[in-house]
Enzyme design. Structure first.
Site, PDB file in Angstrom:
ATOM      1  N   THR A 184      -0.120   7.325   2.267  1.00 36.27           N
ATOM      2  CA  THR A 184      -1.185   6.121   2.374  1.00 36.27           C
ATOM      3  C   THR A 184      -2.209   6.743   3.612  1.00 36.27           C
ATOM      4  OG1 THR A 184       0.424   5.016   3.952  1.00 36.27           O
ATOM      5  CG2 THR A 184       0.584   4.339   1.736  1.00 36.27           C
ATOM      6  N   GLU A 328       1.775   2.475  -2.954  1.00 38.90           N
ATOM      7  CA  GLU A 328       3.091   2.281  -3.231  1.00 38.90           C
ATOM      8  C   GLU A 328       3.406   1.831  -4.684  1.00 38.90           C
ATOM      9  OE1 GLU A 328       1.268   1.323  -0.730  1.00 38.90           O
ATOM     10  OE2 GLU A 328       2.371   1.638   1.202  1.00 38.90           O
ATOM     11  N   LYS A 439      -6.632 -16.353  12.808  1.00 36.83           N
ATOM     12  CA  LYS A 439      -5.932 -17.442  12.962  1.00 36.83           C
ATOM     13  C   LYS A 439      -6.720 -18.439  14.154  1.00 36.83           C
ATOM     14  CE  LYS A 439      -1.253 -19.242  13.183  1.00 36.83           C
ATOM     15  NZ  LYS A 439       0.027 -18.825  13.200  1.00 36.83           N
ATOM     16  N   TRP A 444      -5.200 -20.683   9.355  1.00 31.67           N
ATOM     17  CA  TRP A 444      -5.734 -19.370   8.826  1.00 31.67           C
ATOM     18  C   TRP A 444      -6.863 -19.543   8.171  1.00 31.67           C
ATOM     19  CZ3 TRP A 444      -3.106 -15.675  10.529  1.00 31.67           C
ATOM     20  CH2 TRP A 444      -1.580 -15.748  11.042  1.00 31.67           C
TER      21      TRP A 444
HETATM   22  P1  AMP Z   1      -4.434   1.595  -0.991  1.00 27.75           P
HETATM   23  O1  AMP Z   1      -2.644   1.950  -0.811  1.00 27.75           O
HETATM   24  O2  AMP Z   1      -4.987   2.337  -0.068  1.00 27.75           O
HETATM   25  O3  AMP Z   1      -4.617   1.570  -2.305  1.00 27.75           O
HETATM   26  O4  AMP Z   1      -4.433   0.036  -0.252  1.00 27.75           O
HETATM   27  C1  AMP Z   1      -3.768  -1.017  -1.035  1.00 27.75           C
HETATM   28  C2  AMP Z   1      -4.341  -2.398  -0.363  1.00 27.75           C
HETATM   29  O5  AMP Z   1      -5.627  -2.441  -0.681  1.00 27.75           O
HETATM   30  C3  AMP Z   1      -3.533  -3.756  -1.026  1.00 27.75           C
HETATM   31  O6  AMP Z   1      -2.475  -3.862  -0.486  1.00 27.75           O
HETATM   32  C4  AMP Z   1      -4.732  -4.811  -0.712  1.00 27.75           C
HETATM   33  O7  AMP Z   1      -4.784  -5.190   0.692  1.00 27.75           O
HETATM   34  C5  AMP Z   1      -5.698  -4.107  -0.846  1.00 27.75           C
HETATM   35  N1  AMP Z   1      -6.287  -4.201  -2.157  1.00 27.75           N
HETATM   36  C6  AMP Z   1      -6.496  -3.660  -3.162  1.00 27.75           C
HETATM   37  N2  AMP Z   1      -6.949  -4.071  -4.433  1.00 27.75           N
HETATM   38  C7  AMP Z   1      -7.548  -5.208  -3.982  1.00 27.75           C
HETATM   39  C8  AMP Z   1      -8.090  -6.418  -4.634  1.00 27.75           C
HETATM   40  N3  AMP Z   1      -8.380  -6.422  -5.799  1.00 27.75           N
HETATM   41  N4  AMP Z   1      -8.513  -7.421  -3.814  1.00 27.75           N
HETATM   42  C9  AMP Z   1      -7.909  -7.522  -2.794  1.00 27.75           C
HETATM   43  N5  AMP Z   1      -7.649  -6.303  -1.760  1.00 27.75           N
HETATM   44  C10 AMP Z   1      -6.902  -5.340  -2.779  1.00 27.75           C
END
Ligand code: AMP
Length: 547
Positions: A184, A328, A439, A444
């Protein structure tokens, strides 16, 4: 009583063999760093992956070894995907946008000993070469004629393949065997590794095929703008071979005009990427006054797709699927296909549904949990942290017990760190990353909601809402925006625009114009960097007090 059916291991090599046999004319079309466009059919991909596998073995790579890649989307990267996992080794894709410190951390954490890199990334490695393990070897992904001068000894990809046989008996091993490793991007702390297995990868590939059943028709072309260097380009390198779609690999040029031209030239039907990429493409579509030829399907995810963006594509005839997921989760967890019961609904209603993050994919379970750890109803109102479970979700982080313990709950679910609600029809709405929620006075405010609404203003190209410290309300929202043109609406004008959707106390207290927003290694707006950039920022009321 057990069923009496065979149990064959789900192996990635099966996908390659199936794709080559079932779709002999499907292609991998790649924009290469050499500057040309390369084409190979699925059978040629299989032959070259076999050669690569032999070459890896000749270099001493064995089952379980981690082999790193630092490369754009292209055929050689894809060959490595199949070759490395095919012999039971682990393909560790490195995100070239990571900082040198993070890159060194993950190479050492993964214990990579062999690294394949595109010519573009020679300077990245040159800069850290003396801090990498001494016995680490490098292969440049090009032919002899294009080998660059390197300040470190390096092998040439095409030379390694040259005399290797194109036939191979892929070894059989348990389907739980590790196949891929992706860290990540780690906005806080060290990057954490998601270690995918053959089983999870094959199941995910089938899941993607299912969720795209409306668009993944044999013979069409799909463009992964999402990189192979991050979460396996959302599984497309595998699902395209399962479904018979040619893969169009864009190489390094991901700007709007380059993407438009490639899509137009190749007749790309479906294209996948994060919202920032689609902003660039949409600008080009508007400039040209038309869509690229054949283009009819967009999948957007990685961060929230603003409704205005979804509408911009849909009103030009392309179907948008707004998906949600994370590293993940291999990464896809939900899909944004329009439900059949909305097929004849008014455009507005369809768009409202598409702006949500879709419904869960088969095999992925959702639960939302409040701050006390209690499960919340899926009534569209209750909000809580989203936990997930399924065959394509990590059971922990690679060699990181502390992070594993922090992420998994006592029932074995994975905590996503996203705050969400789920409505009775199963639609997921991501409110925010828990750490990005604002917040104010104990209530929120969703930064995603503010951003989406602000993005609908024609003067705004992109924006981020963040919370800034406030003595009375703890935090107050402010909006940081990039202008689409010359116009710069005032804060009051922005309030007028937003007040239809928000209560007065939810409206931003300030509007700052910037040239560009900082992006993370995966192309999302980096609120962490933005907060750092605004470390000296003072809320307008504090400034008044100071004067
Ligand atoms: P990554 O591991 O870099 O793919 O990031 C994952 C995170 O991206 C998720 O936990 C979300 O917070 C955000 N995310 C992914 N897809 C979306 C979506 N369609 N809308 C809002 N947030 C998203």
């Amino acid at each position: 009583m057990k069923g009496m059916m065979m149990q064959r291991p789900l192996l990635i090599s099966e996908i390659l063999e199936y794709g080559a046999e079932a779709y002999p004319t499907a292609e991998v079309v790649s924009v290469r760093t050499e500057g040309d466009i390369h084409r190979e059919t699925f059978p040629e991909l299989r032959d070259r992956a076999a050669q690569t596998a032999h070459a890896l073995r000749a270099e001493g790579i064995e089952s379980g070894d981690r082999v790193a890649t630092l490369a754009w989307n292209g055929h050689r990267h894809l060959e490595l995907y199949y070759a490395i996992s095919g012999i039971g080794a682990v393909c560790h894709t490195i995100n070239p946008r990571l900082s040198a410190e993070q890159l060194l951390y993950i190479v050492s954490h993964a214990e990579d000993r062999l690294l394949f890199l595109d010519t573009t990334f020679v300077p990245v490695i040159a800069a850290v070469r003396d801090q990498l393990p001494e016995d680490m070897r490098f292969v440049i992904m090009t032919d002899r004629a294009h080998m660059p001068d390197t300040p470190f000894p390096a092998l040439c990809y095409e030379e390694l393949l040259e005399h290797q046989p194109t036939a191979i008996d892929w070894p059989e091993f348990p389907e739980e065997t590790a196949a891929g490793l992706c860290y990540t991007s780690g906005t806080t702390g060290n990057p954490k590794g998601a270690l995918y297995s053959h089983r999870s990868t094959v199941l995910h590939a089938m899941m993607i095929g299912l969720m795209q059943s409306h668009s993944f028709q044999e013979g069409r072309k799909v463009l992964p703008v999402v990189p192979l260097f991050h979460v396996n380009a959302w599984g497309l390198p595998y699902s395209a071979l399962l479904c018979g779609l040619s893969l169009v690999m864009p190489g390094p040029a991901l700007d709007g005009p380059s993407l438009f031209k490639l899509m137009d030239d190749e007749g790309v039907y479906s294209a996948w990427g994060v919202p920032t990429v689609w902003q660039g493409l949409l600008a080009e579509i508007k400039a040209q006054g038309r869509m690229p030829r054949e283009f009819a399907d967009v999948v957007v995810g990685g961060s929230a797709a603003p409704r205005s963006m979804i509408e911009a594509f849909e009103s030009r005839g392309a179907t948008v699927g707004h998906a949600w997921g994370m590293t993940e989760m291999s990464p896809v967890g939900s899909h944004g296909a329009l439900p059949a019961y909305l097929a004849d609904a008014p455009f507005e209603e369809q768009m409202a549904a598409k702006a949500k993050q879709g419904r869960r994919c088969f095999g992925v379970d959702f639960k939302i949990v409040n701050e006390d750890g209690q499960r919340q109803p899926h009534d569209g109102k209750a909000v809580g942290e989203l936990f997930v479970r399924g065959n394509t979700v990590v059971s922990g982080y690679f060699r990181n017990e502390e992070a594993t313990e922090a992420a998994m709950d006592s029932e074995g679910w994975f905590g996503t760190g996203d705050v969400a609600s789920i409505d009775p029809k199963g639609f997921l709405v991501i409110q925010d990353r828990a750490k990005d929620l604002i917040k104010s006075g104990g209530e929120w405010i969703s930064s995603i909601d503010l951003e989406n609404a602000a993005m609908a203003h024609p003067a705004i190209a992109s924006c981020a809402a963040i919370g800034v410290a406030h003595p009375k309300w703890d935090e107050r929202p402010i909006l940081v925006a990039v202008a689409a043109g010359e116009a710069r609406p005032t804060l009051e004008e922005m309030h007028d625009h937003l007040s239809e959707h928000f209560a007065k106390w939810q409206l931003p207290d300030d509007l700052l114009w910037v040239e560009a927003l900082p992006l993370t290694a995966t192309g999302k707006v980096s609120k962490l960097t933005l907060r750092k950039q605004l470390a000296e920022y003072e809320h307008p009321e504090l400034r008044v007090l100071a004067e």
